[in-house]
Design a protein around this motif. Sequence first.
Motif, mmCIF file in Angstrom:
data_model
loop_
_atom_site.group_PDB
_atom_site.id
_atom_site.type_symbol
_atom_site.label_atom_id
_atom_site.label_comp_id
_atom_site.label_asym_id
_atom_site.label_seq_id
_atom_site.Cartn_x
_atom_site.Cartn_y
_atom_site.Cartn_z
ATOM 1 N N MET A 162 22.469 -8.283 -3.563
ATOM 2 C CA MET A 162 21.187 -8.799 -4.051
ATOM 3 C C MET A 162 20.636 -7.867 -5.113
ATOM 4 S SD MET A 162 17.618 -9.499 -1.939
ATOM 5 C CE MET A 162 17.233 -7.762 -1.704
ATOM 6 N N LYS A 163 20.355 -8.391 -6.294
ATOM 7 C CA LYS A 163 19.747 -7.625 -7.380
ATOM 8 C C LYS A 163 18.365 -8.196 -7.667
ATOM 9 C CE LYS A 163 24.050 -6.414 -9.775
ATOM 10 N NZ LYS A 163 24.797 -6.526 -11.054
ATOM 11 N N LYS A 164 17.322 -7.408 -7.367
ATOM 12 C CA LYS A 164 15.959 -7.838 -7.619
ATOM 13 C C LYS A 164 15.134 -6.634 -8.051
ATOM 14 C CE LYS A 164 15.848 -11.795 -4.469
ATOM 15 N NZ LYS A 164 15.680 -12.833 -5.511
ATOM 16 N N ILE A 165 14.169 -6.869 -8.928
ATOM 17 C CA ILE A 165 13.282 -5.792 -9.375
ATOM 18 C C ILE A 165 12.108 -5.734 -8.401
ATOM 19 C CG2 ILE A 165 11.923 -4.866 -11.294
ATOM 20 C CD1 ILE A 165 13.697 -6.527 -13.168
ATOM 21 N N THR A 168 17.615 -16.643 -2.976
ATOM 22 C CA THR A 168 17.756 -15.458 -2.142
ATOM 23 C C THR A 168 16.395 -14.910 -1.751
ATOM 24 O OG1 THR A 168 19.830 -14.877 -3.264
ATOM 25 C CG2 THR A 168 18.748 -13.131 -2.001
ATOM 26 N N ASP A 193 15.138 -17.585 -7.123
ATOM 27 C CA ASP A 193 16.174 -17.520 -8.152
ATOM 28 C C ASP A 193 17.149 -18.691 -8.072
ATOM 29 O OD1 ASP A 193 17.150 -16.696 -5.714
ATOM 30 O OD2 ASP A 193 18.298 -15.005 -6.481
#
Length: 327
Positions: free
Chosen positions: A1-4, A194, A299
């Motif tokens: 998982m890539k999230k800011i 996600t 997303d």
Amino acid sequence: MKKIINQPKDVVEEMVAGLVGSYPDYLKQVPETLVVARTDEFDSVALVSGGGSGHEPSHAGFVGDGMLSAAVCGQVFTSPTPDQIYEAIKATDKGKGALMIVKNYSGDVMNFDMAKEMAEMEDIEVASVLVDDDIAVEDSTYTQGRRGVAGTVLVHKILGGLAREGKSVNELAVYGEALVKDIKTVGIALSGATVPEVGKPGFTLDDDEMEYGVGIHGEPGYRREKIKTSSEIAKEVVGKLKAEFGWQSGDSYGVFVNGMGATPLMELFIYFNDVKALLEADGIKVAFTKVGNYMTSLDMAGASVTLIKLDDKRVSLLNEPVHTIAW
């Protein structure tokens, strides 16, 4: 998982703080709540909406003159609690009562109803409009009956304009009930969403797959198949909407193509163009259009098409200027 993000458990609180910090001329946070309210003075029935976060800019992006008075931000994909909804009503009631605009999910319906009872104990007049515009499936996860999805934004806009005209709680509720019957939506998904605290998509599709009828929380749709061209997808979706509306040549409709969060505007405009062409081939007058990300699903890649049956009054209300950050 890539999230800011920082900590997944803090995403809603930090999002709300950033939202009101970014637009202080439009929005304020009701102290010790996750309620976002308009900053300007007004003297009309308060319009209150909300739901689980993750659908931004809904609903906080539509708070302001001409639309909502307050939005309640629940945790991600989770209904706000009754006490938070009650605080939103109290914070925006001007002595003329409140109208709640509620998407048809079991938790939302129950919690908004409880907040209504709490407000009525304080002698605040409250009514509600239930939005169930998603025609893809009759009953789905979290619902009894059809889901409330992107068409909710059009309800915010039209009822917000009527509230600004000075309509009463009862007048707004009666108009809203009829309005919802003339708004219908079908969505499609290319990928799942996600949830930050889960860390993986709620469902997966193969690289060459799509699904018709997926809900804004990733609820199952009605068919999964190999991905089609935009024009082929539009034909499927418009066909379902036509069967539901039963329109005739010469009828007037609005077209609202909504992105789910991860679909580029380039693709949304292509999809809109294909939908509009099919309607015009049927002799439909397209009297209002809207394209963009308004009711998202984190997303998720995908889009929904909402059609609204129009008359002159609805067209006028949809085109009135408002003071919000997202419309």
